[in-house]
Design an enzyme around this catalytic site. Structure first.
Site, short mmCIF file in Angstrom:
data_model
loop_
_atom_site.label_atom_id
_atom_site.label_comp_id
_atom_site.label_asym_id
_atom_site.label_seq_id
_atom_site.Cartn_x
_atom_site.Cartn_y
_atom_site.Cartn_z
N VAL A 65 3.40 0.30 -1.59
CA VAL A 65 3.79 0.82 -0.46
C VAL A 65 3.44 2.37 -0.20
O VAL A 65 3.80 2.89 -1.04
CB VAL A 65 5.48 1.05 0.03
CG1 VAL A 65 5.29 1.77 1.62
CG2 VAL A 65 6.32 -0.45 0.19
N ALA A 110 4.25 7.74 -1.16
CA ALA A 110 4.08 6.64 -1.58
C ALA A 110 5.59 5.98 -2.49
O ALA A 110 5.45 6.83 -3.06
CB ALA A 110 2.38 5.89 -1.79
N LYS A 111 4.72 4.54 -3.26
CA LYS A 111 5.56 4.35 -4.13
C LYS A 111 5.50 3.16 -4.55
O LYS A 111 5.41 1.59 -3.51
CB LYS A 111 8.11 4.67 -3.69
CG LYS A 111 8.26 4.45 -4.95
CD LYS A 111 7.76 6.24 -4.92
CE LYS A 111 9.60 6.09 -6.35
NZ LYS A 111 9.76 7.35 -6.77
N GLY A 112 5.69 2.53 -6.17
CA GLY A 112 5.49 1.34 -5.81
C GLY A 112 6.34 0.51 -7.28
O GLY A 112 7.82 1.15 -7.56
#
Ligand code: NAD
Length: 419
Positions: A65, A110-112
């Site tokens: 994201v 962001a992040k995943g």
């Protein structure tokens, strides 16, 4: 938007946006801009087929994201966890946007996440999973586009596999991930950085507010990368660690724990539980122990409206990401408990990631003293900004940190002129 009363039942993304809305409204940010800043700019969900060691193929789900890229390339960790889910990844991506802005480093948020239990996969399975995940999201990554890092369940080895998988597609690109092993272009001091940053933040906050930190008793929930370094380094401020926990339970000694001994015990036994010279305590009970400073450094949503009433600490320093629900945040405020928020306290990790990225781009290496000195400068400036804003506007530290982050992102959007 009409303000709603927060509850513990809010999803993680709703909870982060509750804090966002509170500050954005107070700042008078117009509704359209609020809308643009509230939602992720891009979300990607991928299927990741992996051949397991037993010959069968299992399909995992992965997310990336990208919440906001107004201030620079998207930046944020990737977690491997059985309960990783899109809403949580969105929440964490949003927090990264505000965190990089509070720390004043040139990144977005962001992040995943990959839904998996890393503990149940072999190293070769994890290697294959990581490579396939990166291949599937590589088209939205890049050293000037989106730069992953470690989070829960991932580490320097995972970052090495990611760098290699990306490099196979695009050539040698060390700046594609941070938190790499030092031998592959990682920065000295990255592993300790979130814990060290917390110590610099607390030191500055105590000095600005005349809080007598020497001799204070500290409880740390979570003894992984962030918690173990926070516990190891907080002694530099003259604090005494009296309680530590991990996922299996906690230990407590009101006279103080020898953190190095706890670390050695935990490394050889796989948990702090069973450590001699301490009483056993449950994970929930640990948060309610008598202490001066409570450091949640494990997972999200552990301080909730009900247990917030039983917390005895004078200060909560959020080393984990969003450990406190908005409803609990209000309870702590009512009770006069000082809360220093995640987007300030644990920013040390992304600040040293920024140094790593900058070193990779210059193909140059700083020594550890330089990394720590520069980290101190960033953490102290960010802490000063939050303390001054909170005092000037008579708001909580969380609201002050969000206000600083939101103002910087709003200004970047305005200057870029894309709305
Ligand atoms: P980690 O996987 O290294 O360690 C997590 C620790 O928490 C382990 O000791 C685990 O046993 C413990 N734990 C898990 N569930 C628990 C529970 N319910 N009760 C008590 N302990 C529990 O992870 P980490 O990298 O230390 O991350 C911890 C937190 O800090 C996360 O919220 C993460 O998002 C945040 N964070 C990490 C970094 C980083 O660079 N690693 C930077 C900033 C913030």
């Amino acid at each position: 938007m009409t303000p709603v009363a927060p509850t513990d039942e809010m999803s993680s993304f709703e909870a982060v946006n509750w804090f966002f809305d509170q500050s954005a409204r107070r700042l008078g940010i117009n509704e359209e801009l609020q809308e643009l800043m509230r939602h992720p700019w891009r979300e990607l969900t991928v299927s990741i087929p992996v051949r397991l060691d037993n010959g069968k193929v299992k399909v995992f789900t992965g997310y990336r994201v990208q919440h906001n890229g107004a201030r620079g390339p998207y930046k944020g960790g990737i977690r491997y966890h059985p309960k990783a889910e899109l809403d949580e990844v969105r929440a964490l991506a949003s927090l990264m946007t505000w965190k990089t802005a509070v720390a004043n480093i040139p990144f977005g948020g962001a992040k995943g996440g990959v839904v998996c239990d890393p503990g149940s996969l072999s190293q070769s399975e994890l290697n294959r999973l990581t490579r396939r995940y990166i291949q599937n999201i590589a088209h939205v990554l890049g050293a000037t586009r989106d730069i992953p890092a470690p989070d829960l369940g991932t580490n320097a080895q995972t970052m090495a596999w990611m760098m290699d998988a990306y490099g196979q597609l695009h050539g040698y690109t060390p700046g594609i991930v941070t938190g790499k092993p030092v031998e592959l272009g990682g920065s000295y001091g990255r592993e300790a950085a979130p814990g060290r940053g917390l110590v610099y933040c607390l030191e500055e906050w105590a000095s600005l507010t005349h809080f007598p930190i020497q001799g204070t008793k500290v409880v740390v929930q979570g003894f992984g990368q962030v918690g173990s370094w926070a516990a190891r380094l907080i002694g530099d401020l003259g604090c005494i660690v009296v309680g530590i926990s991990d996922i299996n339970g906690g230990i407590y000694n009101p006279r103080g724990l020898n953190v190095q001994d706890v670390l050695a015990y935990s490394l050889s036994h796989g948990s702090v539980v069973g450590f001699a010279n301490a009483d056993a305590v449950g994970g929930t009970e640990l948060l309610e122990l008598p202490c001066d400073i409570l450091i949640p450094a494990a997972v999200e949503n552990v301080i909730r409206a009900d247990n917030a009433r039983r917390i005895k600490a004078k200060v909560v320093a959020e080393a984990a990401n969003h450990p406190t629900t908005p409803a609990a945040d209000l309870v702590l405020q009512e009770r006069g408990i000082v809360l220093i928020p995640d987007i300030l306290v644990n920013a040390g990790g992304v600040v040293v990631s920024y140094f790593e990225w900058a070193q990779n781009i210059q193909e140059f290496r700083w020594d550890e003293d330089r990394v720590n000195q520069e980290l101190a400068v960033f953490m102290k400036q960010a802490t000063q900004g939050v303390v001054e804003t909170a005092k000037r506007d008579n708001i909580s530290y969380r609201e002050a940190a969000f206000s600083i982050g939101i103002s910087r992102v709003a200004r970047a959007i305005e200057l870029r002129g894309f709305v």
